[in-house]
Design a protein around this motif. Structure first.
Motif, PDB file in Angstrom:
ATOM      1  N   ALA A 133       0.833  -1.196   0.000  1.00  0.00           N
ATOM      2  CA  ALA A 133       0.000   0.000   0.000  1.00  0.00           C
ATOM      3  C   ALA A 133       0.872   1.252   0.000  1.00  0.00           C
ATOM      4  O   ALA A 133       1.868   1.335   0.722  1.00  0.00           O
ATOM      5  N   ALA A 134       0.474   2.232  -0.810  1.00  0.00           N
ATOM      6  CA  ALA A 134       1.203   3.494  -0.882  1.00  0.00           C
ATOM      7  C   ALA A 134       0.217   4.612  -1.189  1.00  0.00           C
ATOM      8  O   ALA A 134      -0.921   4.368  -1.607  1.00  0.00           O
ATOM      9  N   THR A 135       0.650   5.848  -0.992  1.00  0.00           N
ATOM     10  CA  THR A 135      -0.170   7.003  -1.331  1.00  0.00           C
ATOM     11  C   THR A 135       0.703   8.091  -1.916  1.00  0.00           C
ATOM     12  O   THR A 135       1.919   8.085  -1.727  1.00  0.00           O
ATOM     13  N   ARG A 136       0.085   9.029  -2.646  1.00  0.00           N
ATOM     14  CA  ARG A 136       0.837  10.113  -3.261  1.00  0.00           C
ATOM     15  C   ARG A 136       1.207  11.170  -2.235  1.00  0.00           C
ATOM     16  O   ARG A 136       0.461  11.443  -1.308  1.00  0.00           O
ATOM     17  N   LEU A 168       5.447  17.689 -13.309  1.00  0.00           N
ATOM     18  CA  LEU A 168       6.355  16.882 -12.504  1.00  0.00           C
ATOM     19  C   LEU A 168       5.806  15.467 -12.320  1.00  0.00           C
ATOM     20  O   LEU A 168       4.596  15.263 -12.243  1.00  0.00           O
ATOM     21  N   VAL A 169       6.718  14.514 -12.250  1.00  0.00           N
ATOM     22  CA  VAL A 169       6.330  13.115 -12.074  1.00  0.00           C
ATOM     23  C   VAL A 169       5.770  12.924 -10.657  1.00  0.00           C
ATOM     24  O   VAL A 169       6.402  13.339  -9.678  1.00  0.00           O
ATOM     25  N   PRO A 170       4.581  12.325 -10.503  1.00  0.00           N
ATOM     26  CA  PRO A 170       4.031  12.099  -9.161  1.00  0.00           C
ATOM     27  C   PRO A 170       4.960  11.222  -8.319  1.00  0.00           C
ATOM     28  O   PRO A 170       5.595  10.297  -8.829  1.00  0.00           O
ATOM     29  N   ALA A 171       5.038  11.532  -7.046  1.00  0.00           N
ATOM     30  CA  ALA A 171       5.852  10.742  -6.112  1.00  0.00           C
ATOM     31  C   ALA A 171       4.935  10.107  -5.075  1.00  0.00           C
ATOM     32  O   ALA A 171       3.910  10.683  -4.689  1.00  0.00           O
ATOM     33  N   ILE A 199       2.285  -1.217  -6.422  1.00  0.00           N
ATOM     34  CA  ILE A 199       1.563  -0.648  -5.287  1.00  0.00           C
ATOM     35  C   ILE A 199       0.054  -0.748  -5.475  1.00  0.00           C
ATOM     36  O   ILE A 199      -0.443  -0.867  -6.585  1.00  0.00           O
ATOM     37  N   VAL A 200      -0.652  -0.694  -4.354  1.00  0.00           N
ATOM     38  CA  VAL A 200      -2.075  -0.403  -4.313  1.00  0.00           C
ATOM     39  C   VAL A 200      -2.182   1.018  -3.775  1.00  0.00           C
ATOM     40  O   VAL A 200      -1.757   1.282  -2.644  1.00  0.00           O
ATOM     41  N   GLU A 201      -2.677   1.920  -4.587  1.00  0.00           N
ATOM     42  CA  GLU A 201      -2.710   3.328  -4.168  1.00  0.00           C
ATOM     43  C   GLU A 201      -3.911   3.589  -3.260  1.00  0.00           C
ATOM     44  O   GLU A 201      -5.045   3.245  -3.589  1.00  0.00           O
ATOM     45  N   LEU A 202      -3.641   4.213  -2.115  1.00  0.00           N
ATOM     46  CA  LEU A 202      -4.678   4.585  -1.159  1.00  0.00           C
ATOM     47  C   LEU A 202      -4.846   6.094  -1.126  1.00  0.00           C
ATOM     48  O   LEU A 202      -3.896   6.841  -1.375  1.00  0.00           O
ATOM     49  N   PRO A 203      -6.041   6.578  -0.787  1.00  0.00           N
ATOM     50  CA  PRO A 203      -6.230   8.026  -0.648  1.00  0.00           C
ATOM     51  C   PRO A 203      -5.515   8.560   0.595  1.00  0.00           C
ATOM     52  O   PRO A 203      -5.305   7.824   1.564  1.00  0.00           O
ATOM     53  N   ARG A 206      -6.732   7.985   4.278  1.00  0.00           N
ATOM     54  CA  ARG A 206      -6.653   6.679   4.925  1.00  0.00           C
ATOM     55  C   ARG A 206      -5.218   6.238   5.153  1.00  0.00           C
ATOM     56  O   ARG A 206      -4.936   5.050   5.279  1.00  0.00           O
ATOM     57  N   VAL A 207      -4.332   7.216   5.253  1.00  0.00           N
ATOM     58  CA  VAL A 207      -2.921   6.920   5.528  1.00  0.00           C
ATOM     59  C   VAL A 207      -2.447   7.829   6.649  1.00  0.00           C
ATOM     60  O   VAL A 207      -2.554   9.057   6.548  1.00  0.00           O
ATOM     61  N   GLN A 208      -1.949   7.238   7.729  1.00  0.00           N
ATOM     62  CA  GLN A 208      -1.476   8.025   8.866  1.00  0.00           C
ATOM     63  C   GLN A 208      -0.432   7.241   9.646  1.00  0.00           C
ATOM     64  O   GLN A 208      -0.731   6.180  10.207  1.00  0.00           O
ATOM     65  N   ASP A 209       0.803   7.740   9.689  1.00  0.00           N
ATOM     66  CA  ASP A 209       1.787   7.166  10.601  1.00  0.00           C
ATOM     67  C   ASP A 209       1.332   7.448  12.026  1.00  0.00           C
ATOM     68  O   ASP A 209       0.800   8.523  12.311  1.00  0.00           O
ATOM     69  N   ILE A 210       1.542   6.485  12.915  1.00  0.00           N
ATOM     70  CA  ILE A 210       1.144   6.679  14.310  1.00  0.00           C
ATOM     71  C   ILE A 210       2.371   6.434  15.181  1.00  0.00           C
ATOM     72  O   ILE A 210       2.577   5.338  15.715  1.00  0.00           O
ATOM     73  N   ASP A 211       3.191   7.468  15.307  1.00  0.00           N
ATOM     74  CA  ASP A 211       4.440   7.369  16.064  1.00  0.00           C
ATOM     75  C   ASP A 211       4.485   8.305  17.263  1.00  0.00           C
ATOM     76  O   ASP A 211       5.352   8.165  18.120  1.00  0.00           O
ATOM     77  N   THR A 212       3.593   9.302  17.302  1.00  0.00           N
ATOM     78  CA  THR A 212       3.569  10.273  18.394  1.00  0.00           C
ATOM     79  C   THR A 212       2.136  10.421  18.900  1.00  0.00           C
ATOM     80  O   THR A 212       1.179   9.959  18.266  1.00  0.00           O
ATOM     81  N   GLU A 213       1.987  11.114  20.036  1.00  0.00           N
ATOM     82  CA  GLU A 213       0.653  11.358  20.574  1.00  0.00           C
ATOM     83  C   GLU A 213      -0.174  12.216  19.615  1.00  0.00           C
ATOM     84  O   GLU A 213      -1.378  12.011  19.471  1.00  0.00           O
TER      85      GLU A 213
END
Length: 238
Positions: A133-136, A168-171, A199-203, A206-213
């Motif tokens: 899974a990846a997102t732009r 520009l090329v999407p990253a 990849i399966v592209e996600l919006p 629906r993508v969030q790193d959870i490393d801090t409060e």
């Protein structure tokens, strides 16, 4: 056989016990287990942990604990591919050969069963080693800026600083949710981030790193909003 491996060690530093801390009414880990169960693909859903309490939560929520993770794979430096590889090898030695494996992160409350099914279908159809899974990126990374040692602004890619976004090329970046792969790719230590992967592209929402409060609070707010939207949509159905 299709194997799901959920790495969930007990030594989280930035958010203590985050793998089993309540998130939107259930232990964080339970959300990943539910998505894996709901997709209907896996012969075994295994939580790889070194922690007895996490193991208990995993079993209560429908996962398996056929082994406890060795201490050598439970430090701050062991990658998740090594954890998945250990689980594959364990099943191979138990006489249960694995064809495909999916490493699912324990802190992936936005993961959906449909995403896992899409990833598996793409892996099989493509013949690639991995699908994840990846997102732009929300803004073109080619127009990123940085601060030099004097605190002054500099373009990281001066040749693109005045380029139009549409030229520009999407990253993309890893969504940190799931990594489907062939068992052989895991065992042979094929790189996940290479031409051997798709990849399966996600919006974004629906993508969030959870490393801090702060991450945790943002994730819970977005999760509730998505739940409310889905309930309203279901209520509109005849």
């Amino acid at each position: 056989m299709k194997l799901c491996v959920i790495p969930a060690r007990g030594g989280s530093k930035r958010i203590p016990r985050k793998n089993i801390r309540p998130f939107a009414g259930r232990p964080m880990l339970a959300h990943s287990i539910k998505a894996a169960r709901d997709c209907g693909l896996f012969d075994h859903i295994v939580v790889s942990t070194d922690d007895e309490e996490i193991a208990e939560v995993a079993v209560t929520n429908g996962a398996e604990i056929p082994f406890m993770r060795p201490k050598a794979l439970a430090d701050d430096y062991t990658g998740t591919n090594a954890v998945a590889r250990h689980a594959i090898e364990w099943f191979e030695l138990a006489g249960k050969p694995v064809a495909h494996a999916c490493c699912v992160y324990a802190t992936a409350p936005f993961l959906r069963a449909a995403d896992l099914r899409a990833g598996y279908e793409k892996l099989v159809a493509s013949g690639k080693a991995f699908v994840f899974a990846a997102t732009r990126y929300a803004f073109p990374i080619q127009r990123a800026i940085r601060l030099n040692e004097r605190g002054e602004v500099e373009a990281m890619f001066p040749e693109h600083i005045f380029s139009r976004s549409q030229d520009l090329v999407p990253a993309f970046h890893d969504a940190g949710q799931f990594y489907w792969g062939t068992a052989r790719a895991y065992l042979d230590e094929v790189s996940t981030f290479s031409p051997d992967a798709l990849i399966v592209e996600l919006p974004h929402y629906r993508v969030q790193d959870i490393d801090t409060e702060d991450d945790w609070e943002s994730a819970e707010l977005m999760f509730r909003l998505l739940q409310d939207r889905e309930k309203r949509a279901a209520g509109d159905q005849p």
